[in-house]
Design an enzyme around this catalytic site. Structure first.
Site, PDB file in Angstrom:
ATOM      1  N   CYS A 146       0.834  -1.207   0.000  1.00 58.44           N
ATOM      2  CA  CYS A 146       0.000   0.000   0.000  1.00 58.44           C
ATOM      3  C   CYS A 146       0.864   1.251   0.000  1.00 58.44           C
ATOM      4  O   CYS A 146       1.374   1.658   1.051  1.00 58.44           O
ATOM      5  CB  CYS A 146      -0.922  -0.001   1.218  1.00 58.44           C
ATOM      6  N   CYS A 149      -0.533   4.080   2.155  1.00 57.05           N
ATOM      7  CA  CYS A 149      -0.334   3.929   3.599  1.00 57.05           C
ATOM      8  C   CYS A 149       1.121   4.184   3.990  1.00 57.05           C
ATOM      9  O   CYS A 149       1.398   4.789   5.022  1.00 57.05           O
ATOM     10  CB  CYS A 149      -0.683   2.510   4.053  1.00 57.05           C
ATOM     11  N   ASP A 150       2.057   3.694   3.196  1.00 60.35           N
ATOM     12  CA  ASP A 150       3.457   3.642   3.634  1.00 60.35           C
ATOM     13  C   ASP A 150       4.407   4.559   2.871  1.00 60.35           C
ATOM     14  O   ASP A 150       5.570   4.697   3.255  1.00 60.35           O
ATOM     15  CB  ASP A 150       3.976   2.199   3.516  1.00 60.35           C
TER      16      ASP A 150
END
Ligand code: NAP
Length: 343
Positions: A146, A149-150
């Site tokens: 992701c 997300c990261d």
């Protein structure tokens, strides 16, 4: 048709008209349509509230939003609209369904048990792993599925993206916001991604393509990703590429844990449905990526959620009218034709 949920024969527990499993675009749309049919549907979210769309930073191709919006923003709109008409949303996880008797039974991780006249399964899909040494051990330590997300953790760093589809292209572009260099490793010499994303990737000065290359191992140092070992699919040459992060986008697997032995699945594990989104059990419907391995768009999942709810509504009308249901007969149409069409 019962306008509200009726009672069981023993008056013990109300029998739901519609239980929807999953809270992605298909699930919430099924909720919206079932609620507007006055069926007071119950939607059980699952652990990944909102589904895969929530890890999308920018949705540019969902009609009606020309300025684009984020996945979480769209999910909140879906939820608000479904709830406005009476969908009840439970934050819980379904760990068992019983579909060999009617009403069906749904059991959840919190210990709740529901009886329902119809089920709409919208459990979606999850990212596929590379399944190479080092991947599991280094997940969360440089291996990610992701970018939204990261990506933030890779500011000024070097990252690799593995895959050649829309996800790989879109996420690689997103990662250029943070990373100093993004290399896409693809096993062929041509991207599968849509033309518009291909053009953006190939013209982005921060993105380099590494063609005909597969990752055979992910190597760590001091507990974090340090490099990958690669194999050239044309020349057979092996190499080692130093990097800080590996983002894997090599497709998806259907979330079908609840269904084996209960509902018919295809060879890839998707629920088999017909044009009315019916599974092989009368009264059980499915929508979104659990049954769609072709389109997999927010727009198509929304359409399928709508259709599944309309089919469930029709099913309940037939039930209420006392037309009877042959519980042993597979209700699907076009099964033979569909089986003959290559995936
Ligand atoms: P995908 O289209 O199935 O692409 C997966 C990619 O990973 C392919 O390029 C495939 O290579 C490669 N691959 C598969 N297994 C591999 C392995 N073991 N090692 C190395 N490479 C491997 O999956 P996706 O990109 O996640 O997209 C899924 C669906 O969502 C698609 O229908 C897509 O259109 C849709 N989607 C749409 C958008 C958008 O519209 N903006 C964004 C994201 C996703 P090959 O090409 O050689 O098969």
């Amino acid at each position: 048709m019962s306008q509200t949920n009726g009672n069981s024969p023993h008056n013990e527990q109300p029998i739901e008209n519609v239980v929807i499993v999953g809270s992605g675009p298909a699930g919430f749309t099924a909720g919206l349509y079932a609620a507007r049919a006055n069926l007071s549907p119950l939607l059980i979210t699952g652990n990944d509230y909102g589904g895969q769309v929530t890890i999308t930073y920018d949705i540019e191709n969902y009609p009606g939003f020309p300025e684009s919006l984020s996945g979480p923003e769209l999910v909140e709109k879906f939820k608000a609209q479904a709830e406005k008409f009476g969908t009840r949303v439970e934050f819980d996880y379904v760990n068992e369904i019983v579909v060999d008797r009617h009403p069906f039974v749904v059991r959840t991780a919190s210990g709740a048990e529901y009886q329902t006249r119809t089920l709409i399964l919208c459990t979606g899909a999850r990212p596929r792993y590379l399944n190479v040494p080092g991947e599991r051990e280094l997940t969360g330590k440089g291996v990610s599925y992701c970018a939204t997300c990261d990506g933030f953790f890779f500011r000024g760093k070097d990252v690799l993206v593995v895959g050649g589809g829309d996800s790989a292209a879109e996420e690689a572009i997103f990662l250029t916001r943070y990373a100093s260099r993004v290399r896409i490793l693809h096993r062929r010499d041509r991207l599968r991604a849509s033309k518009i994303l291909q053009d953006r990737v190939l013209s982005n000065p921060k993105i380099e393509m590494v063609w005909n290359t597969v990752v055979t191992e992910i190597l760590g140092q001091n507990g974090s990703v340090a490099a990958v070992r690669t194999f050239d699919t044309v020349t057979g040459a092996t190499a080692q590429l130093e990097t800080d992060g590996v983002f894997v986008f090599v497709g998806h697997l259907p979330n079908n844990d609840l269904f084996p032995g209960k509902l018919e699945l295809d060879a890839d594990g998707h629920l088999i449905t017909d044009r009315k989104l019916r599974t092989n059990v009368p009264g059980v419907f499915a929508a979104g990526e659990i049954q769609d391995k072709v389109f997999k768009q927010v727009a198509t999942s929304v359409g399928q959620g709508c259709a599944a709810a309309m089919s469930a509504t029709r099913f309940l009308e037939e039930l209420e009218a006392g037309h009877g249901v042959d519980w042993r007969a597979d209700p699907r149409e076009f099964v033979a034709e569909r089986a003959a069409v290559p995936a």
